[in-house]
Design an enzyme around this catalytic site. Structure first.
Site, PDB file in Angstrom:
ATOM      1  CG  ASP A  83    -100.157  23.718  14.547  1.00 50.71           C
ATOM      2  OD1 ASP A  83    -100.412  24.930  14.674  1.00 50.71           O
ATOM      3  OD2 ASP A  83    -100.235  23.108  13.461  1.00 50.71           O
ATOM      4  CG  HIS A 119     -88.004  47.828  19.793  1.00 48.81           C
ATOM      5  ND1 HIS A 119     -88.353  47.639  18.488  1.00 48.81           N
ATOM      6  CD2 HIS A 119     -86.702  48.209  19.765  1.00 48.81           C
ATOM      7  CE1 HIS A 119     -87.323  47.908  17.705  1.00 48.81           C
ATOM      8  NE2 HIS A 119     -86.295  48.251  18.459  1.00 48.81           N
ATOM      9  CE  LYS A 136     -84.716  51.747  20.061  1.00 48.05           C
ATOM     10  NZ  LYS A 136     -83.499  50.961  20.027  1.00 48.05           N
ATOM     11  CD  GLU A 157     -82.201  49.281  11.090  1.00 47.92           C
ATOM     12  OE1 GLU A 157     -82.060  48.435  11.974  1.00 47.92           O
ATOM     13  OE2 GLU A 157     -83.036  49.186  10.179  1.00 47.92           O
ATOM     14  CG  HIS A 202     -89.720  51.566  15.089  1.00 49.10           C
ATOM     15  ND1 HIS A 202     -90.445  50.947  16.065  1.00 49.10           N
ATOM     16  CD2 HIS A 202     -89.030  50.568  14.469  1.00 49.10           C
ATOM     17  CE1 HIS A 202     -90.199  49.639  16.054  1.00 49.10           C
ATOM     18  NE2 HIS A 202     -89.343  49.390  15.083  1.00 49.10           N
TER      19      HIS A 202
HETATM   20  C1  BG6 Z   1     -87.427  46.492  14.066  1.00 47.87           C
HETATM   21  C2  BG6 Z   1     -87.391  46.327  12.578  1.00 47.87           C
HETATM   22  O1  BG6 Z   1     -88.717  46.828  14.497  1.00 47.87           O
HETATM   23  O2  BG6 Z   1     -86.534  47.535  14.441  1.00 47.87           O
HETATM   24  C3  BG6 Z   1     -85.989  46.020  12.111  1.00 47.87           C
HETATM   25  O3  BG6 Z   1     -88.261  45.248  12.218  1.00 47.87           O
HETATM   26  C4  BG6 Z   1     -85.024  47.074  12.604  1.00 47.87           C
HETATM   27  O4  BG6 Z   1     -85.931  45.932  10.692  1.00 47.87           O
HETATM   28  C5  BG6 Z   1     -85.173  47.276  14.106  1.00 47.87           C
HETATM   29  O5  BG6 Z   1     -83.706  46.630  12.310  1.00 47.87           O
HETATM   30  C6  BG6 Z   1     -84.357  48.457  14.584  1.00 47.87           C
HETATM   31  O6  BG6 Z   1     -84.382  48.503  15.988  1.00 47.87           O
HETATM   32  P1  BG6 Z   1     -83.176  49.127  16.825  1.00 47.87           P
HETATM   33  O7  BG6 Z   1     -83.638  49.044  18.240  1.00 47.87           O
HETATM   34  O8  BG6 Z   1     -81.978  48.298  16.534  1.00 47.87           O
HETATM   35  O9  BG6 Z   1     -83.024  50.537  16.331  1.00 47.87           O
END
Ligand code: BG6
Length: 482
Positions: free
Chosen positions: A87, A171, A175, A209, A233
């Site tokens: 934990d 992230h 890319k 998306e 993002h």
């Molecule tokens: C994440 C979000 O950070 O990014 C998600 O929490 C989203 O909701 C995702 O779907 C999108 O990432 P990618 O790389 O698929 O565009």
């Protein structure tokens, strides 16, 4: 020779780990980008031993690897894994974790847990004597819920780690195409002189998306699209598009410039929020030929949820370069296509000698497609063959996928290798993160004050009607002082 690496993943059996982190580490292993002596230690509350964890990773992570899977390499990768069942809030577990980390190793602690646990985990790691000057901590988003919770997390982490040891992950910054944006802007001389007002009329940044909320309802319903996507993002993309050329690629040089952009964003008051933002929530519809339910009918979502799954907004960067140029940001789930792009609409020629051009769309438009297609397209006006001077748009297109045949590492692989190598450029600094929240907070507050429910939009459409109306509205006024 590289020091041995002990990579400890809190949330080691969670979705992010088996869907993204472990496959990314496997790819880094296959391409010999991990130090030779790397161990990966999963942490979780399951009462598993090492073998049970290995079996779990073998079953789950393997399914996402498709073509990249190679039997022999996979077996060697699995041999790097270990597991500590504990934990994360209790000291006892850390006493079991400590002997798994080797003396002299570089320790990376990846916190893929709820952010509410970050402070406690760092404190416990400190008590267990696991944090040395070489140690690094990786913080997964969402980093906070608003400015004050983000500050509290940052402050707690700073009690145990120096800022140079903290890797706040977004992230999108890993890319390939996002990194390429810097090259497009600063590695080519032809764009820069025109990369400003009054040559640019507007900038549109879209992250669309097709997926819905999936299995993440518990998290998403507390979060919504503004916090989940825009705060990180989309604002990061905006920063890269809008920043001044940094003096070098050193982490602080790049992050200083991004910070300036965030600080130049015009803060919205109630009136601006009403006028310049649109919140939406998907209702039942059809996406990619499949009938799908509405957000409120998704499993785990409250029937009368007021969480937005779509945001469109008009932002303004108040500085000499961008005065009067609107930045339109748009993101949503259950839209007709998975598509992320940046569109730069250049100003029309100041005077047209071509009568036919009067009603034409913008003569020049640069479309930078980030995913799924990776391309850069410049729309130009050309003469339609035949007699007369009829204009028609034509395109110069650079398809990055066919221009470069090299393997493209996934964002997480690239970022994990950066953490291992101690490269901070593509991670958010504390002040950057807080500046982003500083701009987002008034929008969240205004939405609450206005008390409006998000506007429904059918799944498979481009969002509520108001979103297109936002784009169609007159450009911003010029550069008044803030
Ligand atoms: C994440 C979000 O950070 O990014 C998600 O929490 C989203 O909701 C995702 O779907 C999108 O990432 P990618 O790389 O698929 O565009």
């Amino acid at each position: 020779m590289d020091a041995p690496l002990d990579l400890v993943i809190f949330g080691g059996a969670g979705d992010l780990s088996w869907r993204k982190l472990l496959p990314a580490l496997y790819m880094a292993h296959v391409h010999e980008r991990l130090p030779r002596d790397t161990r990966i230690i999963g942490i979780g509350r399951h009462g598993w031993d090492r073998q049970a964890y290995v079996d779990f990773v073998d079953r789950s992570a393997r399914t996402v690897m498709a073509d990249a899977f190679q039997n022999e390499a996979w077996t060697a990768f699995l041999a790097r894994l270990d597991f500590v069942s504990m934990d994360a809030t209790e000291a006892a577990g850390y006493a079991r974790l400590a002997p798994c980390c080797r003396p002299g190793s570089t320790k990376v602690f990846y916190l893929a847990t709820a952010p509410g646990l970050f402070a406690q985990i760092c404190g416990r790691l400190h008590e267990a004597g696991l944090i040395d000057p070489q140690a690094r901590v990786v913080l997964e988003k969402p980093l906070g819920h608003d400015l004050s919770s983000a500050r509290a997390i940052n402050e707690a982490v700073a009690c145990y780690f120096d800022e140079r040891q903290v890797y706040r992950i977004d992230h999108y910054l890993g890319k390939e195409t996002v990194q390429n944006l810097m090259v497009l802007r600063f590695g080519n001389a032809i764009f820069e002189p025109l990369w400003r007002a009054p040559h640019i009329q507007s900038v549109q940044i879209t992250v669309a998306e097709t997926v819905g909320v999936g299995t993440r309802a518990g998290f998403y319903d507390q979060t919504g699209a503004l916090r989940d996507m825009v705060q990180n993002h989309l604002l990061q993309l905006l920063c890269i598009v809008a920043m001044e050329p940094p003096i070098s690629l050193d982490p602080d040089d790049v992050r200083d410039e991004k910070l300036k952009v965030l600080r130049s964003l015009c803060r919205m008051d109630l009136h601006d929020v009403r006028q310049d933002t649109v919140r939406g929530q998907y209702s039942a519809g059809v996406v990619e030929g499949q009938a799908v339910t509405g957000y409120c009918q998704e499993s785990g979502v409250p029937a009368a949820s007021g969480t937005e799954t779509f945001v469109a907004l008009r932002a303004q960067v108040r500085n000499a370069r961008w005065a009067g140029v609107p930045f339109f940001l748009r993101t949503g789930k259950r839209l007709p296509q998975r598509r992320s792009d940046i569109i730069i609409d250049y100003a029309d020629p100041p005077f047209s000698i071509f009568a036919d051009q009067r009603d034409a769309p913008h003569a020049n438009r640069l479309v930078i497609s980030l995913q799924p297609e990776e391309s850069i397209e410049l729309q130009m006006m050309a003469k339609e063959p035949g007699s007369g001077m009829k204009l028609r748009p034509a395109f110069l297109k650079l398809d990055l996928q066919s221009a470069f045949s090299e393997r493209r590492a996934e964002a997480y692989e690239r970022l994990l290798v950066d953490v291992i190598k101690g490269r901070l450029t593509h991670f958010m600094r504390r002040d950057e993160l807080e500046a982003a929240w500083q701009w987002i907070d008034p929008i969240l507050e205004a939405w609450q004050q206005l008390g409006e429910q998000p506007h429904p939009y059918p799944a498979g459409s481009w969002g509520p009607i108001g979103a297109s109306a936002l784009l169609a509205r007159a450009p911003l006024r010029g550069a008044e002082a803030p």
